[in-house]
Design a protein around this motif. Structure first.
Motif, PDB file in Angstrom:
ATOM      1  N   ASP A 238      38.047  82.168  54.780  1.00  0.00           N
ATOM      2  CA  ASP A 238      37.573  83.485  54.347  1.00  0.00           C
ATOM      3  C   ASP A 238      38.714  84.471  54.113  1.00  0.00           C
ATOM      4  O   ASP A 238      38.554  85.442  53.363  1.00  0.00           O
ATOM      5  N   ARG A 239      39.863  84.225  54.730  1.00  0.00           N
ATOM      6  CA  ARG A 239      40.987  85.165  54.644  1.00  0.00           C
ATOM      7  C   ARG A 239      42.135  84.620  53.791  1.00  0.00           C
ATOM      8  O   ARG A 239      43.116  85.313  53.574  1.00  0.00           O
ATOM      9  N   CYS A 240      42.011  83.391  53.353  1.00  0.00           N
ATOM     10  CA  CYS A 240      43.126  82.695  52.701  1.00  0.00           C
ATOM     11  C   CYS A 240      43.235  83.029  51.210  1.00  0.00           C
ATOM     12  O   CYS A 240      42.256  82.860  50.472  1.00  0.00           O
ATOM     13  N   PRO A 241      44.402  83.434  50.739  1.00  0.00           N
ATOM     14  CA  PRO A 241      44.566  83.719  49.314  1.00  0.00           C
ATOM     15  C   PRO A 241      44.651  82.460  48.454  1.00  0.00           C
ATOM     16  O   PRO A 241      44.558  82.533  47.227  1.00  0.00           O
ATOM     17  N   LYS A 242      44.814  81.273  49.079  1.00  0.00           N
ATOM     18  CA  LYS A 242      44.957  80.020  48.342  1.00  0.00           C
ATOM     19  C   LYS A 242      43.735  79.105  48.500  1.00  0.00           C
ATOM     20  O   LYS A 242      43.800  77.928  48.203  1.00  0.00           O
ATOM     21  N   ARG A 243      42.634  79.656  48.966  1.00  0.00           N
ATOM     22  CA  ARG A 243      41.461  78.825  49.273  1.00  0.00           C
ATOM     23  C   ARG A 243      40.876  78.157  48.033  1.00  0.00           C
ATOM     24  O   ARG A 243      40.931  78.695  46.924  1.00  0.00           O
ATOM     25  N   GLU A 244      40.310  76.963  48.258  1.00  0.00           N
ATOM     26  CA  GLU A 244      39.620  76.209  47.221  1.00  0.00           C
ATOM     27  C   GLU A 244      38.205  75.918  47.716  1.00  0.00           C
ATOM     28  O   GLU A 244      37.879  76.195  48.875  1.00  0.00           O
ATOM     29  N   GLU A 245      37.390  75.331  46.865  1.00  0.00           N
ATOM     30  CA  GLU A 245      35.997  75.048  47.239  1.00  0.00           C
ATOM     31  C   GLU A 245      35.910  74.126  48.445  1.00  0.00           C
ATOM     32  O   GLU A 245      35.094  74.314  49.334  1.00  0.00           O
ATOM     33  N   ARG A 246      36.771  73.104  48.490  1.00  0.00           N
ATOM     34  CA  ARG A 246      36.704  72.134  49.582  1.00  0.00           C
ATOM     35  C   ARG A 246      37.064  72.762  50.931  1.00  0.00           C
ATOM     36  O   ARG A 246      36.716  72.220  51.988  1.00  0.00           O
TER      37      ARG A 246
END
Length: 325
Positions: free
Chosen positions: A290-298
């Motif tokens: 929720d806080r990550c700028p590099k998050r992906e769907e997985r």
């Protein structure tokens, strides 16, 4: 390096009125003989609960160690009776708590509190244990230790009280010292003195240190290896050099970016957006998603395992996907 302490899949929970809160969740790490390991993370991530779990000081109820194992030189601490564990505390593992004024008894002198710990664990008489207490005050560089023995906690400064706590913890020459935020609430110059003192005593006594802190500058000064903790578990582990030069987890990158730089002028300091997840309702995927700028769907679907990012470098992030630890 031989392992002094080995913690495997440690899980510590607390029963609250709203449900079961998992403060530490399947947390694994180890500490070698003579090694200093830094345990870093935001307030509430489970650092202090980890320390209390190792010491078997989690109050039951409402807390309990519900899973995992803790080995000290091959001895399973979770299988010991309370009487057997009391022999371990102080003699083999000692702890310095983060607020000495609340940890010291206000109605006894500082010297007497050290003497009592020595008499209890080392089976010494009053005169001998008092001499040893004065010697410990001298060891932690408290001036005029013979007279300071009779000082009460409120008559000492914060830095001196922290030295008293260190003297008490080291009075029985433990193999492992757990230092829980040892420089909190101290001014910068006193912080530096306390950390230098711990470093000198570690070398002189050949002991290991688990240094719990949220201050990365303290870790850079003292530790050889760093474990980054988030929402109850490890998200990255590496040498100090690797953590600062090549961080692998976005959370670690965020922590490093938030450190003020003396040679850079900025209008606003960098911050990590959002909040730490509720331990009563941990997300099913990556806990930092929720806080990550590099998050992906997985990242929202499945929690990543610890991946090998290099020699002695492990990262719990799908961006480092490869060989699992």
């Amino acid at each position: 390096m031989d392992k002094l302490l080995k913690v495997e899949n440690l899980t510590t929970e607390f029963l609250t009125s709203e449900g079961l809160a998992r403060a530490v969740d399947r947390f694994s790490f180890d500490i070698g003989h003579g090694e200093t390991v830094g345990l870093v993370g935001e307030s509430g991530c489970g650092k202090s609960v980890t320390a209390l779990s190792i010491m078997r000081l989690v109050s039951d109820p409402p807390g309990r160690i519900s899973g995992g194992s803790i080995f000290l030189e091959g001895k399973d601490l979770l299988s010991l009776t309370e009487k057997e564990m009391r022999k371990i505390r102080g003699n083999e593992i000692a702890i310095v708590f983060q607020e000495p004024l609340s940890s010291l008894n206000p109605v006894f002198t500082c010297g007497e509190q050290i003497r009592e710990a020595i008499a209890l664990h080392q089976k010494m008489g009053r005169k001998q244990s008092r001499e040893k207490a004065v010697e410990m005050l001298r060891l932690v560089k408290i001036p005029d230790p013979g007279n300071r023995y009779f000082s009460y906690p409120h008559q000492m400064s914060g830095g001196m009280r922290q030295r008293v706590m260190i003297a008490m913890a080291l009075s029985c020459q433990p193999k492992l010292l757990i230092a829980d935020e040892p420089s909190t609430a101290l001014d910068v110059s006193v912080q530096s003195q306390i950390m230098e003192l711990l470093s000198d005593l570690r070398d002189a006594m050949s002991m290991s240190i688990l240094l719990i802190t949220h201050d990365l500058s303290v870790v850079a000064q003292m530790a050889e290896r760093v474990i980054i903790m988030y929402a109850g578990t490890a998200v990255e582990e590496a040498s100090v050099k690797e953590i600062f030069s090549d961080p692998g987890h976005p959370y670690t990158e965020g922590l490093l970016a938030s450190i003020p730089r003396l040679n850079a002028r900025v209008e606003r300091l960098s911050v990590i957006p959002g909040n730490v997840p509720d331990p009563l309702n941990l997300p099913s995927g990556c806990r930092f998603s929720d806080r990550c700028p590099k998050r992906e769907e997985r990242c929202f679907a499945k929690e990543p395992p610890m991946f090998v990012a290099g020699k002695g470098h492990f990262v719990r992030c799908w961006l480092s996907e490869g060989q699992e630890r």
